[in-house]
Design a protein around this motif. Structure first.
Motif, PDB file in Angstrom:
ATOM      1  N   ALA A 161      -5.911  -6.552   0.680  1.00  0.00           N
ATOM      2  CA  ALA A 161      -6.582  -5.585  -0.164  1.00  0.00           C
ATOM      3  C   ALA A 161      -8.123  -5.635  -0.276  1.00  0.00           C
ATOM      4  CB  ALA A 161      -6.084  -5.422  -1.545  1.00  0.00           C
ATOM      5  N   ASP A 170      -4.106  -2.201   1.497  1.00  0.00           N
ATOM      6  CA  ASP A 170      -4.069  -1.377   0.283  1.00  0.00           C
ATOM      7  C   ASP A 170      -4.357   0.081   0.611  1.00  0.00           C
ATOM      8  OD1 ASP A 170      -6.767  -2.128   0.958  1.00  0.00           O
ATOM      9  OD2 ASP A 170      -7.240  -2.076  -1.285  1.00  0.00           O
ATOM     10  N   LEU A 225      -5.124   1.440  -6.252  1.00  0.00           N
ATOM     11  CA  LEU A 225      -4.433   0.256  -6.197  1.00  0.00           C
ATOM     12  C   LEU A 225      -3.425   0.170  -7.729  1.00  0.00           C
ATOM     13  CD1 LEU A 225      -4.422  -1.973  -4.269  1.00  0.00           C
ATOM     14  CD2 LEU A 225      -5.919  -3.237  -5.605  1.00  0.00           C
TER      15      LEU A 225
END
Lengths: 430, 430
Positions: free
Chosen positions: A209, A230, A381
Motif C-alpha cells: 500500500a 491498495d 484505504l
C-alpha cells in the motif's frame, strides 16, 4: 484556471473536457519500471544498492538498508513536542475510526443443518511505501500503517527513499507511533519490486500500500496479482461546492490546500453565486502570497483549476458524480440534501467548518482515497483493505439430500461429469 | 502426480517447489493484448467486427453484436426443465447469501458534535465477461451477476464469445434469471477493451468482473485503474485434507472434479493415513473411466496432482497456508480444529458431505475465488465487490476548536502551509 457557466451553450463540451482530462503521467514509464523490477528480482540487494547510489546518493554498504530500531525509538526526541502530541492525537483518532471498520464474520444454519458463512482474516505481511521529496509526509505513514495494524497484520514493513541515507525524524516518529516493524531505506519502483519479490535483506510481503510517483504507481500495477495492492493512485483533487454563506477567503485557502500538493493537483469550485465566484477569485492573490508553496499551487491552479457557476446547487449533483472527486467539500448551510443526491466521491467534508485538511491529518477517516474518477468503483484505504474474506460451507446429510440432485443436474448441463460424480457417489452411499 | 511424505528429508524442497509452481501462461501475451485494446479504443465496433470474423466465424453485420432480448426471454424454453428448476434454486440461494453480505453504513457523533462515518453505494455500470469454450458455464453468469444486482448495479452488461453467432441457451437462461440488462456477442481481450472504453454499440462500464483465459486476464490487468476489476484469476485448484474416515472413491471423484476443468488445474490431497493415500490412488482409474472429461482430468492430475502424507492432520495447517488454496476441503470427522488453525483459503468445504461441486453451483457462497496463492491477500467475489465506501466528516464549531490547532501544527510540520491556512482562517473567524 477556467470559469465555466452551466447555463452557457458550450458548457457541455467544456465540462466533458474537464472530466476527460486525466492529468496523469503521459510518459510511458512501463518499460523502465519492468526493467527495474526485473533487476531487483534477479539481483536482489545488489540491484537495490545500485539504485540507492544512483538516485539517493547513498550507499547501503555503509549504514545499511535497514533503519536501526534505536533511530526509530529516538526520533520523537528530535521533533517539536507540540507536533509529537498532535501526531499522537491523530494516531488515536485514526485508530478508533478504523477499529469501527472491522468487518463482521457471519454464520447461518439452515433447517437442513447445513451451515454457510464467512470469516475475515488479516493479511500476514504487508509493505507500505512512503514517498520522499521536499516535505516529510508523516501523515501517510499513519494513514497506511494504522489500518494494517488494526486489521491484525503481523509483519508490517515500510520502505522510503533516503537521500544521503537520511530519513526525516517526523517520519520515524510516525513509524514508532504506528508500530511498523521494519523500515528500509529504498524508494522508487525498486522498492516495490523488493517488497514483491523479496531480497536478501528485505522480506517479501503479501500486499503493498501507499502513495508514490508515476514509477511507484506503475510498479504497483505491474506487481498486482503477485501481491495485493491498495489502489492505483494519481494526482490529488478537490471539488468544493459552496453556497453564498461560505467565506471567500476561507474557500481560497481550501482551494490552494489541494493545489499546493503538486502542479498536477486539481481544485474546482462549484457555486450558485456569481458574487461568491468573483469574491473567491479576488481572494486568491492574498492566499497565494501567504504560502511558501505558492509556485506549485499557482501552477496547479492556473493549469487545472476551475470555477463553475450553476443556477441551483442541486444541479451540482450530476457534475459531482461525473467528476467522482477524491475529496468533495460541501461548504453549505445545509449540505444534507446534496450529499444524499451524490454517489461517487472518495470522502466528503460537510459544512462550513470542515476543511479537507482536518480530514487529511486527524479526523479519523483515511486520507488515502481514489483519484482520477476512480471513486466510481473503488473505496479509500480502510481496515478491510488489509483483510480477506474466506467463505465456508458444511453440508449436512439432510442438506446433501436436498441440494445434491439439483447440483448434479447443473454439473451435467455444464458438461462437468466429475463434478456430478462427486455428488452422486455421496448420494449413493446414504 | 507426485507423492510427498512430510517425514522425508527432501520434503521441504519438494513442497517449496510445489508452492512456487504457478501454472500460469508463461507466454508473454501483454504486447498482443495491448495492441488489441488499442485497436478497440481507436476503431470501436469496426475493430470488434474484425475480431469476431477472425476468431468466432461470426459477422456482427449480419445478426448484430447485441443479443436480442427475445432470445434471452425465450431461452428457458430450450433447456431441460429440471435444469431450469435447479438453476432457479441456485439463483435464489446465491441471492440470499449475497444479500446477507450487504455492508453496513456507519455514523458516529462525538461529544463535540463532530460527525464521522461512511456509507456504501453501488457501482453504476458493471460488465461481466463469460468465457466461451467447450461447455456452457452458466453458473459463472449467476455467480458474477447476482452479487452485482444485489449490490444495486443499475446497468449490468455481459459479453461472451459467440462462435458462429450462437450462444448456448443455458447461458441465456442464466442471463434472464440474473437480470442482466444487455448481452453482447464478443469475447477475448477485445471484449474487455470494449467494456473499458466503450464503442458505438457497447457502453463503457465502471468495473469488469468474470473469468477468462490468459488474454482476458491480461486485458483486465491492463485496464485496471481505468475501470475496476474483480481480480486477476489463474487456473483453478483444490486442496483436500482427509482423515481415514473419508471414502477413497468419493475423494477420487473430488480430486477429478477440479482436474477436469483444465489441464492447468491442480488437485492435491493431504492425509495422515498412508492406507487412505493408497486407496485413493487405487480408486482413480475407475473415476477416470467414469467421466467424459478424462483427457483433461488425466493431464491435470499427471502434471499437477499431488498426494502428501503427514504424521498428524494438524501438521497440514502450515502447508495449507503456504499453498493458500482457492478451494480447501476438510474431509474429516471433526474439521473445526484444523479450520480454526488455517488462515489463507478462498473458500472452505467442511466435513465428509460437502463436495466443492455443491459450492460451485448452489450452496450460496461465490465460486469466483482467488487462485495461485492470492487468498493470502484477496477475497472471493462478493456483494461489496460491486460497491464502494465513501467516508464523511462534519466538524462542529466545538470540534474545530478542539482539533484545528493540532491539525494546523501537523500541516506546518509537513510544510503544507495552505493546509494550515484553511484551518487557521476558520479558527480566526470564531
Amino acid at each position: 484556471m477556467q470559469r465555466l457557466d452551466a447555463g452557457s451553450a458550450d458548457f457541455g463540451a467544456k465540462f466533458a473536457a474537464l472530466v476527460a482530462d486525466r492529468r496523469e503521467a503521459s510518459d510511458d514509464v512501463s518499460a523502465v519500471v519492468a526493467d527495474i523490477v526485473r533487476q531487483v528480482a534477479a539481483r536482489g540487494d545488489e540491484a537495490l544498492a545500485d539504485y540507492c547510489r544512483r538516485f539517493d546518493a547513498f550507499d547501503p554498504a555503509e549504514g545499511g538498508l535497514r533503519v536501526p530500531s534505536a533511530d526509530i525509538e529516538n526520533a520523537k526526541a528530535h521533533i517539536d513536542p507540540a507536533v509529537a502530541d498532535a501526531m499522537a492525537l491523530a494516531a488515536a483518532r485514526i485508530r478508533a475510526f478504523h477499529e469501527a471498520q472491522m468487518p463482521a464474520d457471519h454464520s447461518e444454519t439452515e433447517d437442513s443443518g447445513t451451515v454457510r458463512g464467512w470469516r475475515y482474516t488479516a493479511v500476514e505481511r504487508a509493505g507500505i511505501y512512503v514517498p520522499g521529496g521536499r516535505a516529510p509526509l508523516f501523515s501517510s505513514v499513519l494513514m497506511n500503517a494504522i489500518p494494517a495494524k488494526v486489521a491484525g497484520v503481523e509483519h508490517l514493513v515500510m520502505t522510503t527513499p533516503a537521500p544521503g541515507g537520511r530519513i526525516d525524524p517526523h517520519i520515524l516518529a510516525a513509524v514508532d507511533l504506528a508500530g511498523i516493524d521494519e523500515v528500509y531505506r529504498v524508494g522508487g519502483a525498486q522498492a516495490v519490486g523488493a517488497l514483491a519479490f523479496g531480497t536478501e535483506t528485505i522480506p517479501s510481503v503479501d500486499m503493498i500500500a501507499g502513495p508514490g510517483n508515476a514509477y511507484v504507481a506503475e510498479a504497483k500495477r505491474q506487481m498486482f496479482g503477485r501481491v495485493g495492492i491498495d489502489m492505483v493512485a494519481g494526482p490529488s483533487e478537490i471539488l468544493i461546492v459552496a453556497d453564498e454563506g461560505a467565506d471567500p477567503e476561507v474557500l481560497a485557502a481550501d482551494l490552494l490546500s489541494q493545489a499546493e500538493h503538486d502542479p498536477t493537483s486539481q481544485s474546482i469550485l462549484i457555486t450558485d453565486s456569481a458574487n461568491l465566484a468573483d469574491a473567491v477569485d479576488a481572494a486568491l492573490p492574498a492566499a497565494f502570497a501567504a504560502i511558501s508553496t505558492e509556485a506549485a499551487a499557482r501552477e496547479s491552479w492556473d493549469a487545472n483549476g476551475a470555477i463553475i457557476t450553476v443556477s441551483a446547487l442541486m444541479d451540482a449533483a450530476p457534475l459531482i458524480d461525473a467528476l467522482a472527486p477524491e475529496h468533495l467539500a460541501l461548504a453549505m448551510a445545509d449540505p444534507a440534501p446534496l450529499f444524499d443526491a451524490v454517489r461517487h466521491a472518495g470522502s466528503v467534508f460537510l459544512g462550513y467548518q470542515t476543511p479537507e485538511a482536518i480530514g487529511d491529518y486527524l479526523a479519523g477517516p483515511n486520507h488515502v482515497l481514489p483519484t482520477g474518477r476512480r471513486a466510481r468503483f473503488s473505496s479509500g484505504l480502510g481496515t478491510a483493505s488489509f483483510m480477506k474474506r474466506t467463505t465456508f460451507l458444511n453440508v449436512s446429510a439432510a442438506g446433501m439430500a436436498e441440494l445434491g440432485p439439483a447440483a448434479a443436474a447443473l454439473a451435467h448441463a455444464e458438461q462437468l461429469p466429475a463434478h456430478a460424480l462427486s455428488i452422486e457417489r455421496r448420494l449413493a452411499r446414504r
